[in-house]
Design a protein around this motif. Structure first.
Motif, PDB file in Angstrom:
ATOM      1  N   VAL A 153     -10.902   9.628  11.082  1.00  0.00           N
ATOM      2  CA  VAL A 153     -10.005   8.571  11.548  1.00  0.00           C
ATOM      3  C   VAL A 153     -10.345   7.250  10.875  1.00  0.00           C
ATOM      4  CG1 VAL A 153      -9.336   7.193  13.558  1.00  0.00           C
ATOM      5  CG2 VAL A 153      -9.496   9.686  13.746  1.00  0.00           C
TER       6      VAL A 153
ATOM      7  N   ALA B 110      -3.921   6.262  11.357  1.00  0.00           N
ATOM      8  CA  ALA B 110      -4.219   7.344  12.293  1.00  0.00           C
ATOM      9  C   ALA B 110      -3.268   7.208  13.477  1.00  0.00           C
ATOM     10  CB  ALA B 110      -5.666   7.302  12.750  1.00  0.00           C
TER      11      ALA B 110
ATOM     12  N   ALA C 121      -3.848  12.027  10.901  1.00  0.00           N
ATOM     13  CA  ALA C 121      -4.532  11.070  10.025  1.00  0.00           C
ATOM     14  C   ALA C 121      -3.924  11.148   8.627  1.00  0.00           C
ATOM     15  CB  ALA C 121      -6.031  11.359   9.974  1.00  0.00           C
TER      16      ALA C 121
END
Length: 464
Positions: free
Chosen positions: A125, A131, A100
């Protein structure tokens, strides 16, 4: 006169110091690799861990769209190599793992970091700008998985935070190698934007401290020439010994910083030995300088020529402990564990405690200086406190001023601004001390056991 061997020793040392400084600074920077971050991280189920942070450049030419921006115009790039460290058997359900990428916009990392301990993988996320889901079968292969991520930013430099995220029901240990680059910055490409120009600064200040050391060694030789007790170094006044030690430590610290950033420029990794020696040298030099100034505030070397170490044990111990605590705080603040904040380490709670102690030293210096000045009737001491008392007092205000400055400037320039101001204050204070302890100047300000030195006039002093 000094014995010939003592004179030649100082001359040779001065020549060596100046030659090394010139050779080190005159080298042209070579091609640099980017910052490398390597290690292993154990990610708990449904949790995330920030591995590192990096401040990337921006480019208004890209317009904020990766698809429309040629890679050669992107201001930054990230390369990842990831693999699992041991065999796992999760059956047919492969774990969902992500890299991420969060930035410093409020709705990205700053917001989720406030509840990081309670946030789960989906929160991280969702807050990320990108991500990247990892390929579990590829992670298990010997070479692992490679990701190449060009970065586009068009507004301003931004801090980016790289987190490993597990949305599986199992703990996973991941080995990583991350290569972060400000690709448009040429030989400085491996440096985070907040560190741009630091290598040049350390080269400049290494030269300054080298010159100061040469001046101080010449001054020490001049004092030895005037000595009635012989040229031995151990018979030089303790204040001169302390000042010479502070000057040597300052040069060692600056040279170690130069080596560390040179190493970082070449290989993309910090040299931990050089970095820690640099911090140790800087804190030791500042501690010695602080001891000298507090002694001057009490009238030592100004009103009374003799300096008895046993009379100032508490001062030495207190400043030494303060220096060691500052060193520990700075080592902790510069470690990779300090990967989730851009805050100046002296603006943290432990840092604020040390700033408060520094304010106490400032109060101690100011009150003692005023008390000594008020009681003294001789011309020489009053001349010293009027001319240099306030100037030296500013030295004690440096740390609180830096803490306030760090809060005022933007995070993407904070480190280099604070670093430059800190070393500049150090160099100025040391320069004034070295200047005032030169024989031609000190004879008008200090009482350095003058009965142990030959009586000479100003013309003779100027020639030493």
């Amino acid at each position: 006169m000094l014995v010939q061997s003592g004179t030649l020793g100082l001359s040779r040392f001065s020549h060596i110091v100046s030659t090394l400084a010139i050779l080190k600074i005159s080298v042209v920077p070579l091609r640099a690799d980017a910052k490398w971050v390597r290690g292993q991280s154990s990610i708990s189920a449904k949790q995330a861990r920030v591995v590192t942070k990096f401040c990337f450049d921006f480019s208004s030419e890209c317009g904020g769209d990766k698809q429309q921006c040629p890679e050669e115009l992107t201001p930054g790039v990230m390369d990842f190599n990831l693999s699992v460290t041991k065999p796992y058997d999760f059956g047919t359900s492969a774990p969902r793992l992500y890299v991420a990428l969060l930035d410093d916009e409020y709705f990205s990392f700053p917001e989720v970091s406030q509840v990081w301990g309670e946030a789960n993988c989906t929160d991280v996320v969702k807050a990320s700008k990108t991500a990247l889901q990892l390929d579990w079968p590829q992670l298990k292969k010997p070479g692992g998985q490679h990701l190449h991520v060009p970065l586009v930013e068009k507004v301003r430099p931004r801090w980016w935070y790289i987190a490993l995220v597990s949305c599986s029901n199992h703990d996973v240990e991941i080995a990583y190698s991350m290569h972060l680059s400000n690709r448009r910055k040429g030989w400085q490409s491996e440096f985070s934007m907040d560190s741009m120009g630091v290598l040049a600064m350390t080269a400049f200040f290494s030269l300054i401290f080298g010159v100061l050391l040469i001046v101080q060694l010449k001054s020490a030789r001049a004092w030895q020439t005037l000595s009635r007790l012989g040229p031995q170094w151990v018979r030089t006044h303790p204040a001169l010994q302390l000042l010479t030690a502070a000057t040597c430590l300052s040069l060692v610290s600056s040279a170690c910083w130069l080596h560390n950033y040179w190493h970082f420029m070449k290989l993309g990794e910090s040299n931990d030995i050089s970095a820690n020696l640099a911090r140790l040298g800087a804190n030791a030099a500042k501690t010695v300088m602080q001891i000298i100034l507090l002694l001057l505030a009490q009238g030592q070397c100004v009103c009374t020529p003799d300096l008895v170490w046993s009379d100032h044990t508490q001062l030495f111990i207190g400043n030494s402990v303060f220096g060691m605590l500052s060193l520990g705080l700075e080592i902790w603040g510069d470690s990779e564990f300090w990967s989730t904040t851009t805050e100046f380490v002296y603006d943290t709670r432990p840092g604020c405690i040390l700033v408060a102690f520094d304010i106490y030293w400032f109060y101690s210096y100011a009150s003692k200086s005023y008390e000594t000045f008020s009681k003294e009737t001789a011309v020489k001491p009053r001349r010293f406190y009027k001319g240099y008392g306030l100037l030296f007092g500013i030295w004690f205000a440096t740390l609180p001023a830096l803490a306030a400055l760090a809060r005022a400037v933007s995070p993407w320039v904070r480190f280099r601004v604070v670093f430059a101001c800190s070393v500049l204050a150090h160099a100025v204070a040391l320069s004034v001390l070295v200047h005032t302890f030169r024989p031609a100047v000190a004879v008008e300000l200090y009482s350095l056991k003058m009965h142990e030195y030959e009586a000479v006039n100003q013309e003779e002093l100027g020639g030493l």
